[in-house]
Design a protein around this motif. Sequence first.
Motif, PDB file in Angstrom:
ATOM      1  N   ILE A 160       5.543  19.552  50.683  1.00 21.44           N
ATOM      2  CA  ILE A 160       5.372  21.012  50.009  1.00 21.44           C
ATOM      3  C   ILE A 160       5.380  22.069  51.008  1.00 21.44           C
ATOM      4  O   ILE A 160       6.012  22.848  50.824  1.00 21.44           O
ATOM      5  N   ARG A 161       4.455  21.885  51.998  1.00 18.29           N
ATOM      6  CA  ARG A 161       4.431  22.949  52.893  1.00 18.29           C
ATOM      7  C   ARG A 161       5.611  23.037  53.722  1.00 18.29           C
ATOM      8  O   ARG A 161       6.082  24.172  54.079  1.00 18.29           O
ATOM      9  N   GLU A 162       6.223  22.001  54.070  1.00 16.95           N
ATOM     10  CA  GLU A 162       7.551  21.985  54.810  1.00 16.95           C
ATOM     11  C   GLU A 162       8.616  22.563  53.969  1.00 16.95           C
ATOM     12  O   GLU A 162       9.595  23.452  54.404  1.00 16.95           O
ATOM     13  N   ALA A 163       8.643  22.195  52.573  1.00 17.53           N
ATOM     14  CA  ALA A 163       9.923  22.547  51.820  1.00 17.53           C
ATOM     15  C   ALA A 163       9.697  24.278  51.448  1.00 17.53           C
ATOM     16  O   ALA A 163      10.641  24.878  51.561  1.00 17.53           O
ATOM     17  N   LYS A 164       8.437  24.781  51.529  1.00 19.67           N
ATOM     18  CA  LYS A 164       7.953  26.171  50.994  1.00 19.67           C
ATOM     19  C   LYS A 164       8.715  26.954  52.147  1.00 19.67           C
ATOM     20  O   LYS A 164       9.215  28.034  52.041  1.00 19.67           O
ATOM     21  N   GLY A 165       8.578  26.502  53.584  1.00 22.27           N
ATOM     22  CA  GLY A 165       9.037  27.221  54.790  1.00 22.27           C
ATOM     23  C   GLY A 165       8.320  28.559  54.773  1.00 22.27           C
ATOM     24  O   GLY A 165       7.218  28.763  54.669  1.00 22.27           O
ATOM     25  N   SER A 166       9.232  29.802  54.440  1.00 19.63           N
ATOM     26  CA  SER A 166       8.785  30.998  54.595  1.00 19.63           C
ATOM     27  C   SER A 166       8.675  31.571  53.286  1.00 19.63           C
ATOM     28  O   SER A 166       8.098  32.867  53.274  1.00 19.63           O
ATOM     29  N   ILE A 167       8.592  30.938  52.095  1.00 16.52           N
ATOM     30  CA  ILE A 167       8.472  31.308  51.122  1.00 16.52           C
ATOM     31  C   ILE A 167       7.184  31.659  50.895  1.00 16.52           C
ATOM     32  O   ILE A 167       6.193  31.010  50.940  1.00 16.52           O
ATOM     33  N   GLU A 225      -4.689  16.106  48.214  1.00 17.04           N
ATOM     34  CA  GLU A 225      -3.483  15.483  47.942  1.00 17.04           C
ATOM     35  C   GLU A 225      -2.936  15.239  46.543  1.00 17.04           C
ATOM     36  O   GLU A 225      -3.861  14.965  45.694  1.00 17.04           O
ATOM     37  N   LEU A 226      -1.921  15.815  45.964  1.00 16.27           N
ATOM     38  CA  LEU A 226      -1.474  15.899  44.648  1.00 16.27           C
ATOM     39  C   LEU A 226      -0.788  14.723  44.096  1.00 16.27           C
ATOM     40  O   LEU A 226      -0.095  14.113  44.721  1.00 16.27           O
ATOM     41  N   PRO A 227      -1.047  14.259  42.853  1.00 12.89           N
ATOM     42  CA  PRO A 227      -0.193  13.509  42.108  1.00 12.89           C
ATOM     43  C   PRO A 227       1.184  13.593  42.387  1.00 12.89           C
ATOM     44  O   PRO A 227       1.742  14.888  42.514  1.00 12.89           O
ATOM     45  N   GLU A 228       1.953  12.724  42.213  1.00 12.98           N
ATOM     46  CA  GLU A 228       3.593  12.897  42.382  1.00 12.98           C
ATOM     47  C   GLU A 228       4.084  13.792  41.440  1.00 12.98           C
ATOM     48  O   GLU A 228       5.036  14.530  41.623  1.00 12.98           O
ATOM     49  N   GLU A 229       3.798  13.863  40.169  1.00 17.56           N
ATOM     50  CA  GLU A 229       4.296  14.651  39.083  1.00 17.56           C
ATOM     51  C   GLU A 229       4.057  16.100  39.485  1.00 17.56           C
ATOM     52  O   GLU A 229       4.835  16.927  39.168  1.00 17.56           O
ATOM     53  N   LYS A 230       2.845  16.437  39.861  1.00 21.81           N
ATOM     54  CA  LYS A 230       2.679  17.754  40.149  1.00 21.81           C
ATOM     55  C   LYS A 230       3.478  18.324  41.519  1.00 21.81           C
ATOM     56  O   LYS A 230       3.830  19.328  41.674  1.00 21.81           O
ATOM     57  N   LYS A 231       3.447  17.241  42.387  1.00 27.26           N
ATOM     58  CA  LYS A 231       4.256  17.526  43.553  1.00 27.26           C
ATOM     59  C   LYS A 231       5.722  17.790  43.102  1.00 27.26           C
ATOM     60  O   LYS A 231       6.416  18.639  43.751  1.00 27.26           O
ATOM     61  N   GLU A 232       6.346  16.964  42.331  1.00 28.65           N
ATOM     62  CA  GLU A 232       7.652  17.418  41.845  1.00 28.65           C
ATOM     63  C   GLU A 232       7.811  18.749  41.341  1.00 28.65           C
ATOM     64  O   GLU A 232       8.831  19.340  41.375  1.00 28.65           O
ATOM     65  N   ILE A 284       9.925  25.549  43.937  1.00 24.85           N
ATOM     66  CA  ILE A 284      10.447  26.024  45.344  1.00 24.85           C
ATOM     67  C   ILE A 284      11.911  25.935  45.457  1.00 24.85           C
ATOM     68  O   ILE A 284      12.396  26.676  46.071  1.00 24.85           O
ATOM     69  N   GLU A 285      12.505  24.777  45.186  1.00 26.78           N
ATOM     70  CA  GLU A 285      14.138  24.786  45.165  1.00 26.78           C
ATOM     71  C   GLU A 285      14.701  25.826  44.237  1.00 26.78           C
ATOM     72  O   GLU A 285      15.672  26.439  44.628  1.00 26.78           O
ATOM     73  N   LYS A 286      14.137  26.372  43.049  1.00 26.89           N
ATOM     74  CA  LYS A 286      14.537  27.370  42.162  1.00 26.89           C
ATOM     75  C   LYS A 286      14.686  28.754  43.113  1.00 26.89           C
ATOM     76  O   LYS A 286      15.486  29.353  43.181  1.00 26.89           O
ATOM     77  N   ILE A 287      13.434  28.961  43.559  1.00 26.34           N
ATOM     78  CA  ILE A 287      13.190  30.250  44.635  1.00 26.34           C
ATOM     79  C   ILE A 287      14.204  30.155  45.608  1.00 26.34           C
ATOM     80  O   ILE A 287      15.066  31.214  45.822  1.00 26.34           O
ATOM     81  N   LYS A 288      14.681  29.112  46.313  1.00 26.50           N
ATOM     82  CA  LYS A 288      15.493  28.975  47.390  1.00 26.50           C
ATOM     83  C   LYS A 288      17.053  29.515  46.839  1.00 26.50           C
ATOM     84  O   LYS A 288      17.581  30.187  47.742  1.00 26.50           O
TER      85      LYS A 288
END
Length: 63
Positions: free
Chosen positions: A10-17, A40-47, A53-57
């Motif tokens: 999540i931290r890597e995907a977020k980048g500078s957002i 550490e989050l459960p997989e469904e929350k991570k997704e 994050i992808e929508k924002i990007k």
Amino acid sequence: MNYFKRNLEIREAKGSIPNWLVAEKLGIHENSFYRLLRQELPEEKKEEILGVIEKIKWGQEDE
């Protein structure tokens, strides 16, 4: 244990957002988002967060 490796994808995907923007799109307070990342989050929350994050990007945050 290295505490900074929790939810690393999540931290890597977020980048500078900014955290406040991700939190806003999740419908939670910025401080709540910080607290979520402490454990550490459960997989469904991570997704869910990675999807936001992808929508924002791609500029689709209002859809």
